[in-house]
Motif scaffolding. Structure first.
Motif, PDB file in Angstrom:
ATOM      1  N   GLU A  51      53.121  14.431   1.211  1.00 39.88           N
ATOM      2  CA  GLU A  51      52.242  13.304   0.891  1.00 39.88           C
ATOM      3  C   GLU A  51      51.891  12.509   2.134  1.00 39.88           C
ATOM      4  N   ILE A  52      52.925  12.243   2.951  1.00 42.03           N
ATOM      5  CA  ILE A  52      52.706  11.430   4.143  1.00 42.03           C
ATOM      6  C   ILE A  52      51.767  12.149   5.107  1.00 42.03           C
ATOM      7  N   TYR A  53      51.959  13.460   5.239  1.00 43.81           N
ATOM      8  CA  TYR A  53      51.145  14.201   6.197  1.00 43.81           C
ATOM      9  C   TYR A  53      49.749  14.493   5.654  1.00 43.81           C
ATOM     10  N   SER A  59      45.511   3.987   8.695  1.00 42.53           N
ATOM     11  CA  SER A  59      45.159   4.635   9.958  1.00 42.53           C
ATOM     12  C   SER A  59      46.400   4.780  10.839  1.00 42.53           C
ATOM     13  N   PHE A  60      47.348   3.842  10.723  1.00 40.19           N
ATOM     14  CA  PHE A  60      48.558   3.963  11.522  1.00 40.19           C
ATOM     15  C   PHE A  60      49.369   5.198  11.118  1.00 40.19           C
ATOM     16  N   ILE A 104      52.165  10.012  12.183  1.00 39.91           N
ATOM     17  CA  ILE A 104      52.771  11.224  11.646  1.00 39.91           C
ATOM     18  C   ILE A 104      51.840  12.397  11.971  1.00 39.91           C
ATOM     19  N   GLY A 105      52.200  13.161  12.956  1.00 41.26           N
ATOM     20  CA  GLY A 105      51.342  14.242  13.393  1.00 41.26           C
ATOM     21  C   GLY A 105      50.145  13.703  14.150  1.00 41.26           C
ATOM     22  N   LYS A 106      49.267  14.617  14.605  1.00 30.75           N
ATOM     23  CA  LYS A 106      48.060  14.165  15.303  1.00 30.75           C
ATOM     24  C   LYS A 106      46.935  14.072  14.291  1.00 30.75           C
ATOM     25  N   SER A 107      46.017  13.170  14.567  1.00 28.29           N
ATOM     26  CA  SER A 107      44.912  13.019  13.637  1.00 28.29           C
ATOM     27  C   SER A 107      43.670  12.518  14.361  1.00 28.29           C
ATOM     28  N   ASN A 108      42.509  12.972  13.864  1.00 29.17           N
ATOM     29  CA  ASN A 108      41.254  12.437  14.373  1.00 29.17           C
ATOM     30  C   ASN A 108      40.813  11.324  13.447  1.00 29.17           C
ATOM     31  N   LEU A 109      40.695  10.120  13.987  1.00 31.50           N
ATOM     32  CA  LEU A 109      40.305   8.980  13.168  1.00 31.50           C
ATOM     33  C   LEU A 109      38.898   8.565  13.553  1.00 31.50           C
ATOM     34  N   ILE A 110      38.028   8.556  12.557  1.00 30.64           N
ATOM     35  CA  ILE A 110      36.637   8.173  12.814  1.00 30.64           C
ATOM     36  C   ILE A 110      36.317   6.946  11.978  1.00 30.64           C
TER      37      ILE A 110
END
Lengths: 266, 361
Positions: free
Chosen positions: B225-227, B233-234, B239-245
Motif C-alpha cells: 500500500e505504501i509503495y 508527496s513526501f 519510500i522508493g524513488k518517484s517522479n512527482l509532477i
C-alpha cells in the motif's frame, strides 16, 4: 641549535625534578644514618631509628588516631561525593555549576579558613573538639576529590546502559547498584585512596578542630618544634612510602580504566 | 471489542513538546498483536520519541499511550512488559554474555536452574550459545546485536522495540541480520516495533509501516500500500524513488500539470478541494515506447543521462516544467541508446499515475 634546545629542556626538567624529589630522597637516606647530626658523608648505616619507633607509644597512638580520622572520613566522603557526582551528572540542576564550585571550595581554600570557621561553628553549637570534629572537617575536603573523579568517569559512562537496565525490569535504585556503580567503581576507589592520602597527611584543619588528641602528622610537627631527631626521618620515610603506595594504586586504577575504555571505543 | 483485535500498543492523540519544539503532533497509531510494525522517517521525524514513549522513557505532553488497552502514562519503564534493543546494543560491559542475558530473569528472582536453561535457549535462538563466557567487548557488532536481542526477548515481552538496530552494521551483516530478525519475529510471535530511517529495510521486513515526517504521521499501511498507493508527496518520494509532477485535477481522473501535460490518472480520493496536487509515477512504470493500448499518457521530455546499475539502468530526462524524470529499465540487450538533448516521448498507464497530496513537510 636543536640539540641545544633539547639539552636545555632536559636540564630544566632535571632541575624541577631535583627540587621536588631531592629533599624526600635526602630525608629517606638520613633515616638510615647512625649519626645524630645530618651531615655527609654517612659513616654507618643502621635500622636503629626504625627500631626506636616500635617503642614510641606516643607515635603509635597518634598513628591510630590518624586512621580513626581518615578511614571514616573517607567512607563518608565516598558516599557524599558519589551521590553528588551522580546528581550533578544525571539531572540538570539549576545553578549546578555554581553548586559544584561550592563543593569544590573547601578543597581549594586554605585549610586555615576551613579550620577556623568550623572551629567557630562547633563552639557556637557547643560541640566539644574531638576526633569526631576532625572527621567532619576532613569530610569537607575529601568529598570534592571523590566527586570530581566520579563525575569525570560518569561523563564517559554510556547512559543507555542505565536505560537498558530499567527497560529490562530494574528499578532506578537497583540500576544504580547493579549497573552504574560497578562501572564507576574504579573512580570511586581512586577517589577514596587519594582522599585517604590527603586526610592522612593533613595538619592545618586537624589542628583547629582537635581536642587533646594528636594525629600522626601533628605529632611529627610538634616533634620537629621540640628539636630534631633522626627518628622523624624514619617516620617520614614510612609515611612517604605509604602515601606513594596509595597514590600508585589510585593512579593505576584510573589509568587502567581509561585505557580499557579507549580500546573498546575503537 | 474482540480481544484478538485489541491493539497491543495504541497512541491516542499524542503530542510531545520539548519547550517550544513540537516533536510529535497529534499522533494516532494502533499496533496489532504479533505484527512486525515499522516506523520510518528521516531523522528528526519523531520516530525515536515515539519509541521512547512506548518504552516509558518519555511521556506524552498530551494524549495517552495504551498498552494492551490500559493507559500506560504513569507506568515506569521497569514495570512495562516492553523491552528495547538499543541502537548501540547497550550490553553491560562488566558482565559476560551469559550474565547479560540472565539479567532480566535474575531481577525477577527466577530459580537458577531455570535461568540457565532459558539463557541457553535464548542464545541458541540467535546462534550465540558458544559465546556464553565472553565479555561484550570481545564480540563483533553483529554478535553484540544478537546478544542484545536474546537479552530483550528472554523475559518474553509483549512488545519488542528496536531502535535502528542495524544502522551500525556493514551492508552484508545488515542483510544477514534482517533475515535473522524476520525469522525470529515469526518464531517468538512477539510484536516488533521497528524504528528505521532505511525505507528499503522497512519494506522488506514489515507487515505494516508508518511513515512520519516532522512529528506528523503521513501514512500507515502494508508495504505494498505504501509503495503502490502513497498518499502524500513526501511518502511517494521517501519510500522508493518517484517522479512527482505538480499540477491540478480537472475532473475525477483528469490531471493537468503546471507545464501543460495532460494525463489520465487513477481515481482521486477526496482531493478535488486541493488547489494543487502531484501525480507520482514510479520510475519502473515509465516506458520509452507505447507498449500497448493502456499506455495512454504521453510525457514529452529531453534525455539527460544514463546511470548503469548492473541488472538495470536508470535514464534521466527533463520534462517541459524543468523537473527531472527518472526511468528505470531492465537491461535486456534491446535497450535503445539515447543521445544527450534528444527529445523522447515517455508513456505511462492511468493506474500508474497516483495522485498524492502536496505535503512535503
Amino acid at each position: 641549535m636543536k640539540y641545544l634546545k633539547y639539552v636545555g629542556a632536559l636540564l630544566f626538567a632535571f632541575i624541577v625534578y631535583t627540587f621536588l624529589y631531592l629533599p624526600i630522597l635526602v630525608t629517606i637516606l638520613f633515616s638510615f644514618n647512625e649519626s645524630k647530626v645530618q651531615v655527609l658523608p654517612i659513616k654507618k648505616l643502621t635500622f636503629d631509628w626504625y627500631r626506636g619507633l616500635f617503642s614510641n607509644t606516643e607515635l603509635w597512638v597518634a598513628a591510630k588516631n590518624s586512621l580513626i580520622v581518615s578511614l571514616p572520613a573517607t567512607l563518608c566522603a565516598i558516599v557524599f561525593g558519589t551521590l553528588a557526582a551522580y546528581l550533578f551528572q544525571r539531572y540538570r540542576i539549576r545553578g549546578g555549576t555554581f553548586l559544584q564550585f561550592l563543593i569544590l571550595l573547601p578543597y581549594i581554600l586554605p585549610g586555615i579558613i576551613i579550620g577556623t570557621s568550623l572551629n567557630l561553628l562547633f563552639k557556637f553549637l557547643k560541640v566539644d573538639a574531638s576526633l569526631m570534629t576532625v572527621i567532619i572537617g576532613h569530610i569537607t575536603f575529601i568529598t570534592p576529590v571523590v566527586m570530581f573523579l566520579v563525575m569525570d568517569r560518569l561523563k564517559r559512562f554510556d547512559r543507555n546502559l542505565e536505560f537498558a537496565s530499567m527497560d529490562l525490569g530494574a528499578s532506578p535504585m537497583r540500576t544504580f547498584l547493579l549497573i552504574t556503580l560497578p562501572n564507576i567503581r574504579s573512580a570511586v576507589l581512586a577517589g577514596a585512596l587519594l582522599g585517604l592520602t590527603i586526610s592522612f597527611d593533613e595538619v592545618v584543619v586537624s589542628f583547629f578542630l582537635i581536642g587533646t588528641d594528636n594525629t600522626l602528622p601533628m605529632l611529627i610537627w610538634s616533634m620537629i618544634r621540640h628539636g630534631y631527631s633522626p627518628q622523624i626521618n624514619a617516620v617520614y620515610t614510612l609515611i612517604v612510602l605509604f602515601s606513594l603506595g596509595l597514590i600508585a594504586i589510585a593512579g593505576s586504577r584510573l589509568f587502567a580504566q581509561r585505557n580499557s575504555k579507549a580500546i573498546t571505543e575503537e | 471489542m474482540i480481544n484478538q483485535e485489541q491493539a497491543v500498543v495504541e497512541l491516542r492523540q499524542v503530542s510531545k513538546r520539548f519547550g517550544n519544539y513540537e516533536a510529535i503532533k497529534n499522533l494516532n497509531l494502533s499496533i496489532r498483536r504479533g505484527e512486525f510494525f515499522s516506523i520510518v522517517g528521516p531523522s528528526g521525524c519523531g520516530k525515536t520519541t515515539t519509541l521512547k514513549m512506548i518504552a516509558g522513557f518519555d511521556h506524552a505532553t498530551e494524549g495517552a499511550v495504551y498498552l494492551s488497552g490500559t493507559s500506560a502514562n504513569h507506568i515506569p519503564p521497569y514495570k512495562r512488559n516492553v523491552n528495547t534493543v538499543f541502537q548501540n546494543y547497550a550490553l553491560f560491559p562488566h558482565m559476560t554474555v551469559y550474565d547479560n542475558v540472565a539479567y532480566p530473569l535474575k531481577l525477577r528472582k527466577v530459580p537458577k536452574n531455570v535461568i540457565r536453561s532459558r539463557v541457553i535457549e535464548s542464545l541458541k535462538m540467535v546462534s550465540m550459545d558458544p559465546f556464553l563466557d565472553r565479555s561484550p567487548n570481545q564480540l563483533s557488532g553483529g554478535q553484540k546485536q544478537r546478544v542484545a536481542l536474546a537479552r530483550a526477548l528472554i523475559s518474553k515481552p509483549e512488545v519488542l522495540l528496536l531502535d535502528e538496530p542495524l544502522s551500525a552494521l556493514d551492508f552484508h551483516l545488515r542483510q544477514e541480520m534482517q533475515r535473522v530478525l524476520k525469522h525470529l519475529q515469526r518464531e517468538v510471535d512477539i510484536t516488533f516495533v521497528y524504528i528505521t530511517h532505511d525505507q528499503g529495510e522497512a519494506l522488506s521486513l514489515s507487515d505494516r509501516i508508518a511513515v512520519m515526517k516532522n512529528g506528523v504521521l503521513h501514512q500507515v499501511g502494508s508495504p505494498e500500500e505504501i509503495y503502490e498507493m502513497p498518499q502524500t508527496s513526501f511518502v511517494a518520494g521517501f519510500i522508493g524513488k518517484s517522479n512527482l509532477i505538480k499540477g491540478r485535477m480537472e475532473g475525477p481522473t483528469r490531471f493537468v500539470s503546471d507545464a501543460g501535460l495532460q494525463a489520465m490518472t487513477n481515481e482521486a480520493s477526496n482531493l478535488s478541494g486541493e488547489p494543487h496536487v502531484y501525480i507520482s509515477v514510479r520510475p519502473e512504470k515509465l516506458r520509452t515506447s507505447k507498449d500497448d493500448e493502456r499506455y495512454v499518457n504521453r510525457l514529452s521530455a529531453v534525455f539527460v543521462e544514463e546511470t548503469y546499475y548492473g541488472a538495470d539502468r536508470e535514464l534521466t530526462f527533463r520534462e517541459a516544467g524543468g523537473t527531472h524524470i527518472l526511468l528505470k529499465q531492465q537491461k535486456d540487450g534491446g535497450n535503445v541508446k539515447f543521445s544527450e538533448g534528444e527529445s523522447v516521448d515517455l508513456f505511462f498507464r492511468p493506474e500508474d499515475a497516483v495522485i498524492v497530496k502536496d505535503w512535503r513537510s
